[in-house]
Motif scaffolding. Structure first.
Motif, PDB file in Angstrom:
ATOM      1  N   PRO A   8       7.498  15.737  19.774  1.00 23.34           N
ATOM      2  CA  PRO A   8       7.628  15.495  21.211  1.00 23.34           C
ATOM      3  C   PRO A   8       7.867  14.047  21.603  1.00 23.34           C
ATOM      4  O   PRO A   8       8.272  13.774  22.728  1.00 23.34           O
ATOM      5  N   ASP A   9       7.607  13.088  20.694  1.00 23.98           N
ATOM      6  CA  ASP A   9       7.691  11.680  21.084  1.00 23.98           C
ATOM      7  C   ASP A   9       8.103  10.832  19.879  1.00 23.98           C
ATOM      8  O   ASP A   9       7.276  10.144  19.274  1.00 23.98           O
ATOM      9  N   THR A  10       9.384  10.833  19.548  1.00 20.67           N
ATOM     10  CA  THR A  10       9.824  10.057  18.383  1.00 20.67           C
ATOM     11  C   THR A  10       9.855   8.563  18.669  1.00 20.67           C
ATOM     12  O   THR A  10       9.905   7.758  17.743  1.00 20.67           O
ATOM     13  N   GLY A  11       9.836   8.168  19.951  1.00 20.83           N
ATOM     14  CA  GLY A  11       9.906   6.757  20.295  1.00 20.83           C
ATOM     15  C   GLY A  11       8.594   6.020  20.190  1.00 20.83           C
ATOM     16  O   GLY A  11       8.565   4.794  20.358  1.00 20.83           O
ATOM     17  N   CYS A  12       7.504   6.713  19.920  1.00 16.56           N
ATOM     18  CA  CYS A  12       6.209   6.045  19.810  1.00 16.56           C
ATOM     19  C   CYS A  12       6.230   5.099  18.610  1.00 16.56           C
ATOM     20  O   CYS A  12       6.560   5.491  17.488  1.00 16.56           O
ATOM     21  N   GLY A  13       5.856   3.839  18.835  1.00 14.27           N
ATOM     22  CA  GLY A  13       5.859   2.853  17.760  1.00 14.27           C
ATOM     23  C   GLY A  13       4.743   3.034  16.762  1.00 14.27           C
ATOM     24  O   GLY A  13       4.801   2.473  15.653  1.00 14.27           O
ATOM     25  N   LEU A  14       3.734   3.811  17.121  1.00 15.27           N
ATOM     26  CA  LEU A  14       2.596   4.035  16.231  1.00 15.27           C
ATOM     27  C   LEU A  14       2.900   5.215  15.308  1.00 15.27           C
ATOM     28  O   LEU A  14       2.954   6.367  15.737  1.00 15.27           O
ATOM     29  N   LYS A  15       3.128   4.899  14.046  1.00 13.83           N
ATOM     30  CA  LYS A  15       3.455   5.911  13.046  1.00 13.83           C
ATOM     31  C   LYS A  15       2.748   5.567  11.740  1.00 13.83           C
ATOM     32  O   LYS A  15       2.368   4.421  11.509  1.00 13.83           O
ATOM     33  N   LEU A  16       2.614   6.573  10.894  1.00 18.25           N
ATOM     34  CA  LEU A  16       2.095   6.375   9.544  1.00 18.25           C
ATOM     35  C   LEU A  16       3.039   7.073   8.585  1.00 18.25           C
ATOM     36  O   LEU A  16       3.316   8.268   8.743  1.00 18.25           O
ATOM     37  N   VAL A  17       3.552   6.330   7.606  1.00 19.90           N
ATOM     38  CA  VAL A  17       4.550   6.895   6.693  1.00 19.90           C
ATOM     39  C   VAL A  17       4.110   6.698   5.250  1.00 19.90           C
ATOM     40  O   VAL A  17       3.447   5.717   4.911  1.00 19.90           O
ATOM     41  N   ARG A  18       4.499   7.653   4.429  1.00 25.79           N
ATOM     42  CA  ARG A  18       4.306   7.509   2.983  1.00 25.79           C
ATOM     43  C   ARG A  18       5.408   6.570   2.477  1.00 25.79           C
ATOM     44  O   ARG A  18       6.587   6.913   2.501  1.00 25.79           O
ATOM     45  N   ARG A  19       5.027   5.394   2.024  1.00 24.75           N
ATOM     46  CA  ARG A  19       6.004   4.337   1.744  1.00 24.75           C
ATOM     47  C   ARG A  19       7.072   4.775   0.755  1.00 24.75           C
ATOM     48  O   ARG A  19       8.275   4.624   1.009  1.00 24.75           O
ATOM     49  N   GLU A  20       6.679   5.296  -0.386  1.00 22.62           N
ATOM     50  CA  GLU A  20       7.640   5.629  -1.435  1.00 22.62           C
ATOM     51  C   GLU A  20       8.663   6.642  -0.945  1.00 22.62           C
ATOM     52  O   GLU A  20       9.859   6.530  -1.225  1.00 22.62           O
ATOM     53  N   ALA A  21       8.198   7.642  -0.190  1.00 21.31           N
ATOM     54  CA  ALA A  21       9.104   8.673   0.318  1.00 21.31           C
ATOM     55  C   ALA A  21      10.035   8.104   1.383  1.00 21.31           C
ATOM     56  O   ALA A  21      11.232   8.417   1.420  1.00 21.31           O
ATOM     57  N   CYS A  22       9.504   7.263   2.249  1.00 24.40           N
ATOM     58  CA  CYS A  22      10.319   6.735   3.351  1.00 24.40           C
ATOM     59  C   CYS A  22      11.429   5.825   2.843  1.00 24.40           C
ATOM     60  O   CYS A  22      12.522   5.776   3.432  1.00 24.40           O
ATOM     61  N   ALA A  62       0.828  -1.201   0.000  1.00 23.55           N
ATOM     62  CA  ALA A  62       0.000   0.000   0.000  1.00 23.55           C
ATOM     63  C   ALA A  62       0.867   1.258   0.000  1.00 23.55           C
ATOM     64  O   ALA A  62       2.021   1.230   0.429  1.00 23.55           O
ATOM     65  N   PRO A  63       0.320   2.394  -0.447  1.00 18.36           N
ATOM     66  CA  PRO A  63       1.107   3.637  -0.459  1.00 18.36           C
ATOM     67  C   PRO A  63       1.361   4.197   0.932  1.00 18.36           C
ATOM     68  O   PRO A  63       2.328   4.943   1.126  1.00 18.36           O
ATOM     69  N   TRP A  64       0.500   3.881   1.886  1.00 21.21           N
ATOM     70  CA  TRP A  64       0.698   4.326   3.262  1.00 21.21           C
ATOM     71  C   TRP A  64       0.938   3.109   4.143  1.00 21.21           C
ATOM     72  O   TRP A  64       0.247   2.098   4.023  1.00 21.21           O
ATOM     73  N   VAL A  65       1.927   3.227   5.034  1.00 20.19           N
ATOM     74  CA  VAL A  65       2.289   2.133   5.925  1.00 20.19           C
ATOM     75  C   VAL A  65       2.186   2.611   7.368  1.00 20.19           C
ATOM     76  O   VAL A  65       2.835   3.591   7.757  1.00 20.19           O
ATOM     77  N   ALA A  66       1.366   1.924   8.139  1.00 23.75           N
ATOM     78  CA  ALA A  66       1.282   2.186   9.575  1.00 23.75           C
ATOM     79  C   ALA A  66       2.172   1.194  10.302  1.00 23.75           C
ATOM     80  O   ALA A  66       2.268   0.029   9.911  1.00 23.75           O
ATOM     81  N   THR A  67       2.853   1.655  11.342  1.00 21.47           N
ATOM     82  CA  THR A  67       3.685   0.780  12.166  1.00 21.47           C
ATOM     83  C   THR A  67       3.108   0.727  13.578  1.00 21.47           C
ATOM     84  O   THR A  67       2.536   1.710  14.061  1.00 21.47           O
ATOM     85  N   LEU A  68       3.281  -0.416  14.199  1.00 16.04           N
ATOM     86  CA  LEU A  68       2.678  -0.655  15.504  1.00 16.04           C
ATOM     87  C   LEU A  68       3.619  -1.549  16.296  1.00 16.04           C
ATOM     88  O   LEU A  68       4.141  -2.533  15.755  1.00 16.04           O
ATOM     89  N   ASP A  69       3.861  -1.228  17.563  1.00 20.15           N
ATOM     90  CA  ASP A  69       4.677  -2.106  18.392  1.00 20.15           C
ATOM     91  C   ASP A  69       3.936  -3.419  18.640  1.00 20.15           C
ATOM     92  O   ASP A  69       2.705  -3.452  18.726  1.00 20.15           O
ATOM     93  N   GLY A  70       4.697  -4.491  18.803  1.00 18.84           N
ATOM     94  CA  GLY A  70       4.102  -5.803  18.989  1.00 18.84           C
ATOM     95  C   GLY A  70       3.765  -6.154  20.420  1.00 18.84           C
ATOM     96  O   GLY A  70       3.332  -7.279  20.696  1.00 18.84           O
ATOM     97  N   ASP A  71       3.937  -5.209  21.350  1.00 21.46           N
ATOM     98  CA  ASP A  71       3.709  -5.515  22.762  1.00 21.46           C
ATOM     99  C   ASP A  71       2.291  -5.202  23.225  1.00 21.46           C
ATOM    100  O   ASP A  71       1.952  -5.444  24.392  1.00 21.46           O
ATOM    101  N   GLY A  72       1.454  -4.658  22.338  1.00 19.98           N
ATOM    102  CA  GLY A  72       0.077  -4.358  22.701  1.00 19.98           C
ATOM    103  C   GLY A  72      -0.127  -3.026  23.390  1.00 19.98           C
ATOM    104  O   GLY A  72      -1.263  -2.689  23.759  1.00 19.98           O
TER     105      GLY A  72
END
Length: 237
Positions: A150-164, A84-94
């Motif tokens: 303010p919080d770069t360590g948060c595992g929840l992110k959404l990135v534009r795949r092609e740009a990233c 997909a063009p957008w990729v969400a990331t999520l930590d696996g610890d819940g």
């Protein structure tokens, strides 16, 4: 496909099924999506449980590292495989709330200059030492890199795949994505998100295994910021 969800896991055998169930309950009917678990060389029953889940869930894809390579490597493996063009990331610890994925996605759709939307855990549900170390790290990083996050360590992110995929790649790069995106000319914003206490398993991170690597990485990103490469090129008519 609207969205790929990438979840890196390392020895999270008790979290993979409840997390997948929650993700599907939140995203079904709202997105055309896929879920990519990247097993970063787990030595517990994580691989077997993901294999069983894969047989029952057609949206699920499972990638596995032969040995533990770290969170940044796992995220990049998932990003390269995403469709997909957008990729969400999520930590696996819940601890991240899958319900917030929609909030990040709406923010991205409202501003076409954004390459990255990152979660902001305003109410952390971690130990005091983890909260303190993150607060110090975020303050120092923001002062030196000027990434206004303010919080770069948060595992929840959404990135534009092609740009990233155009960004420099190195171990621990996931903690510096805002600065790297800004260096490349993309937009970044932070969105308040929910944060939950860990219910199962144990944390893989602590002050001892983040401090020194973080200092070295910070110096490296500062060096990169001083050497942007964004020429304004146009093709003649």
């Amino acid at each position: 496909m609207d969205l790929s969800l990438v979840i890196p896991v390392f020895n999270e055998q008790d979290n993979v099924q409840p997390l997948l169930d929650e993700v599907c309950s939140v995203l079904d009917g709202r997105f055309d999506y896929e879920v990519i678990f990247v097993d970063d060389g787990s030595v517990d029953a994580t691989a077997g449980r993901l294999a069983a889940l894969r047989a029952a869930c057609p949206r699920l894809r499972v990638l596995r590292h032969a040995r533990n390579a770290g969170q940044s490597a796992a995220l990049m493996t998932g990003l390269l495989a995403a469709r997909a063009p957008w990729v969400a990331t999520l930590d696996g610890d819940g601890q991240n709330d899958p319900s917030d994925i929609s909030v990040l996605y709406e923010a991205a759709q409202a501003d076409d200059t954004l390459w990255l939307v990152t979660g902001w855990r305003q109410q952390r549900r971690d130990s005091w030492i983890k909260r303190l170390s993150s607060r110090v790290a975020n303050t120092v990083r923001a002062a030196l890199l000027g990434d206004a996050t303010p919080d770069t360590g948060c595992g929840l992110k959404l990135v534009r795949r092609e740009a990233c995929l155009q960004l420099p790649r190195f171990d621990h790069m996931h903690r510096f994505l805002p600065a790297l995106v800004l260096r490349a000319g993309g937009g970044v914003c932070s969105v308040p998100v929910n944060h939950r206490p860990r219910q199962r398993g144990v944390s893989k991170y602590g002050l001892h295994n983040r401090l020194w690597a973080g200092i070295v990485d910070l110096l490296g990103v500062m060096w990169l910021r001083r050497r942007p490469l964004r020429p304004d090129a146009r093709e003649d008519d």
